[in-house]
Design an enzyme around this catalytic site. Structure first.
Site, PDB file in Angstrom:
ATOM      1  N   GLU A 119      36.949  43.388  16.631  1.00 27.18           N
ATOM      2  CA  GLU A 119      38.171  42.598  16.576  1.00 27.18           C
ATOM      3  C   GLU A 119      38.400  41.820  15.287  1.00 27.18           C
ATOM      4  O   GLU A 119      39.538  41.497  14.964  1.00 27.18           O
ATOM      5  CB  GLU A 119      38.183  41.622  17.769  1.00 27.18           C
ATOM      6  CG  GLU A 119      38.199  42.286  19.123  1.00 27.18           C
ATOM      7  CD  GLU A 119      39.445  43.124  19.335  1.00 27.18           C
ATOM      8  OE1 GLU A 119      40.547  42.653  19.009  1.00 27.18           O
ATOM      9  OE2 GLU A 119      39.311  44.281  19.804  1.00 27.18           O
ATOM     10  N   SER A 169      29.337  25.803  82.814  1.00 23.17           N
ATOM     11  CA  SER A 169      28.343  24.874  83.342  1.00 23.17           C
ATOM     12  C   SER A 169      27.536  24.144  82.276  1.00 23.17           C
ATOM     13  O   SER A 169      26.769  23.242  82.599  1.00 23.17           O
ATOM     14  CB  SER A 169      27.380  25.616  84.273  1.00 23.17           C
ATOM     15  OG  SER A 169      28.043  25.972  85.465  1.00 23.17           O
TER      16      SER A 169
END
Length: 707
Positions: free
Chosen positions: A94, A364
């Site tokens: 780059e 229960s």
């Protein structure tokens, strides 16, 4: 005549040149100078990139999930963490004059202007690395003269104010590499499935080659062009001194990960997705903002013990094999001594319904909260109650199959899960069903839930008597919390998932501070209740923990209306070290059946999942016992002492009444509330009992235990 006009022409030419000089030289230079002077270049630390935050188990190593910002996957790293070969490859690809140029390229700017005038997008810009970074992080990518000029000016000024290494580091953490990966660390995982530090030069060149056109130069879909660009990068690395010619000649194009298998962008899988949701919600409560999550690369260490979590997930998966595919389960484990959530399983769909966080009828299991209220009011475990049918309002309550024990202690009735005995116990409470609700709330049941402004109440008033049989809804998460409080001798700790939060720069944002907790019920009440629950695991189809480890537990089942089928089945139980709640139901609220078509009960799959989870989680840990209960109540009757059967024993008490042919149902396990079948209790709660009935630690109040 011509001689007369010559001086005028010369003056006109000079004037034109002067105007041109001003228009094309002075004005642009002046504008550029003004722009340069007024341009605001942020400091390196002020330009924050969006990046991933990671959620870990309690070992701070095992990743459970990640929080990915909208911009994609990114992990911030320092320049010295980036291999030299990768830095060289990016510069070769780059900006080969990066360390010597002034931060911008005049020729590149000219090409960009030409492209704007001619409409030629391919003219390019020849941007330097500094310019690329400024475009990505500061000025954006709008196609205009103004934006390009601003990019040029800020790049020039940044080159003077930032060090080259600061610019390069920022660029390498910002640039897009494709595959939803931003920055070099994310790209390394996305392309090669390896940490950044392990990249070799050939792999570094692949990443650098992708920057120019990330989507078009992915080697998985465009190997030919990707390899051409790769060769260009390698040649540049030789030219710039980052690679020897011999290394270049030996380089072989590396294989990359199939993008379909790339997990870098996946936030969480399976049960971990539901843990992530709980963690994110808790982070908000403690002040960690969404911006923190998106920009600071947080490392979030949770309370989840990976062995406990794996035990829960594996137990459900293994025990569900061969069963109805509609079955669903929830498993939550909490450490009683501090409130840490050690396992959390709400289902296998990371983005699906969280059954651990869903209100469900409790059956229960809720009898233990009624019994805790009775013990707090001085009614001992030795109190005798009839197990005969009992009428309340216009409904007659019975036990499963007409079973009973005649008159037996409430401790024995708990083990056998007799509905009738517990309705009579509830009628003996000073405020009846309200005391059951208040005790459950005090122990840890949520007072409100989404869709339920107030829980355990009948339209804001006193709950029906069926509350003690599990008529009302609570979450598996709440069941684990309340059970943990009881297992901790009545001291409640706020449950929590988040242990520690640090930033990418190792700044500690949050660390959980241990607390002494709050006493919610007297220690002796909790210890008496634990002793009453001690025989139940062995009684429930021999689900005693491995090695005869002591536990306290309770099963529960709720019926599906008046169909004769069940719909929810529970097993909740604990040791002093770990409290675990397990629920099993169906995805569409259809009958809850086992693989041979019989009704499923809490003593079946839920108890098996509970035992398997607890055995794996506690393997190798010391055997601990609950404190011995002391006598309480008006007759000073001692609490029954439970002696566990010897390991390997197959004997157990047999309840009076007919034996069941269902090999999964335990003798004596009863249904919980039948939908729509419990009468309303009129009136409002009586005044609260005297304060001395509740043991309170100095300086700590107990909110709404009896109100």
């Amino acid at each position: 005549m011509e001689k007369l006009h010559a001086p005028r022409r010369r003056r006109w030419i000079l004037w034109s040149l002067a105007v041109a000089f001003v228009l094309f030289i002075v004005v642009p230079v002046g504008v550029a100078v003004a722009a340069y002077v007024t341009a605001d270049v942020p400091e390196p630390e002020e330009l924050v990139n969006k990046q991933v935050s990671n959620i870990y188990a309690s070992d701070s190593t095992t990743e459970l999930a990640r929080i990915v910002p909208p911009e994609g996957n990114r992990e911030q790293v320092n320049l010295d963490q980036i291999p030299e070969s990768l830095r060289g490859a990016v510069l070769a690809a780059e900006d080969r004059e990066f360390y010597t140029n002034p931060g911008f390229s005049v020729t590149g700017f000219a090409r960009a202007v030409k492209g704007q005038i001619t409409g030629d997008d391919s003219a390019g810009g020849g941007s330097t690395i500094t310019q690329q970074y400024v475009k990505n992080a500061v000025v954006g990518n709008e196609r205009s003269y103004e934006r390009k000029l601003k990019e040029l000016v800020i790049s020039a000024k940044m080159a003077n104010e930032w060090s080259k290494n600061d610019v390069l580091e920022a660029y390498l953490n910002t640039i897009y590499f494709g595959r939803n990966s931003y920055g070099v660390a994310a790209a390394s995982e996305a392309y090669f499935g390896k940490p950044l530090a392990e990249l070799v030069p050939a792999e570094s060149a692949v990443l650098a080659a992708s920057i120019q056109r990330p989507s078009q130069l992915d080697p998985w879909t465009n190997r030919t062009e990707a390899e051409q660009r790769w060769n260009y990068v390698l040649d540049g690395m030789v030219a710039t001194g980052y690679l020897s010619q011999a290394e270049r000649d030996a380089a072989v194009y590396p294989e990359v990960v199939d993008p379909a298998l790339n997990q870098a962008y996946v936030e969480a899988t399976g049960a971990n997705g539901l843990i992530k949701n709980q963690v994110v919600a808790e982070l908000e409560q403690i002040g960690i903002t969404q911006e923190d999550l998106d920009t600071r690369g947080l490392r979030i260490t949770t309370t989840i013990d990976i062995r406990n979590q794996n035990a829960a997930v594996d137990s459900v998966s293994r025990i569900f094999q061969g069963e109805d595919e509609k079955l669903r389960s929830a498993v939550v484990s909490i450490e009683p001594s501090n409130g840490a959530v050690r396992a959390y399983y709400g289902g296998d769909d990371a983005a699906g319904w969280d059954y651990a966080n869903a209100p469900i009828q409790t059956g229960s299991t809720f009898k233990i909260y009624g019994l805790a209220a009775a013990l707090q009011q001085g009614i001992p475990l030795a109190t005798m109650y009839s197990s005969a049918p009992v009428t309340t309002g216009n409904v007659t309550v019975t036990n499963v199959g007409g079973n009973g024990c005649g008159y037996c202690t409430i401790a024995e009735a708990l083990k056998r899960s007799h509905n009738t005995s517990f309705i009579r116990l509830e009628q003996d409470l000073e405020n009846g069903s309200q005391d059951v609700a208040d005790m459950a709330h005090a122990l840890g049941m949520a007072r409100s839930l989404p869709g339920y402004p107030s829980t355990l109440t009948e339209n804001g008033g006193q709950p029906y008597e069926g509350i003690i049989l599990g008529q009302y809804e609570s979450r598996p998460f709440d069941q684990a919390i309340a059970l943990a409080t009881l297992s901790n001798e009545g001291v409640w700790h706020e449950p929590y998932f988040v242990e520690k939060v640090t930033t990418a720069d190792n700044e500690i944002l949050y660390e959980h501070t241990p607390t002494t907790g709050q006493r919610r019920v007297s220690a002796n009440v909790a210890n008496n209740l634990m002793s009453a629950m001690a025989p139940i695991a062995a009684w429930s189809n021999q689900n005693q923990l491995a090695g005869g480890r002591e536990s306290a537990s309770k099963t529960g089942t709720t019926q599906l209306g008046d169909t004769g089928f069940n719909k929810d089945a529970w097993m909740i139980g604990s040791t002093p070290q770990l409290a675990t709640a397990v629920w099993v139901g169906t995805v569409d609220n259809t009958p809850l059946l086992n693989y041979w078509g019989g009704n499923m009960y809490g003593s079946g799959l839920p108890a098996q999942i509970w035992k398997s989870t607890m055995d794996q989680a506690l393997e190798g840990k010391p055997f601990e016992s609950f404190p011995a209960p002391q006598p309480l109540g008006f007759n000073n009757a001692p609490a029954p002492q439970y002696v566990p059967p010897a390991p390997g024993s197959t004997s157990r008490p047999v309840e009076e009444g007919p034996e069941t042919e269902n090999p999964e149902a335990e003798p004596g396990e009863e249904e919980g509330a039948i939908e729509g079948g419990v009468p309303e209790v009129p009136g409002v709660p009586a005044p609260p009992p005297p304060p001395e009935q509740v043991e309170i630690l100095p300086g700590i109040s107990i909110p709404n235990i009896f109100n």
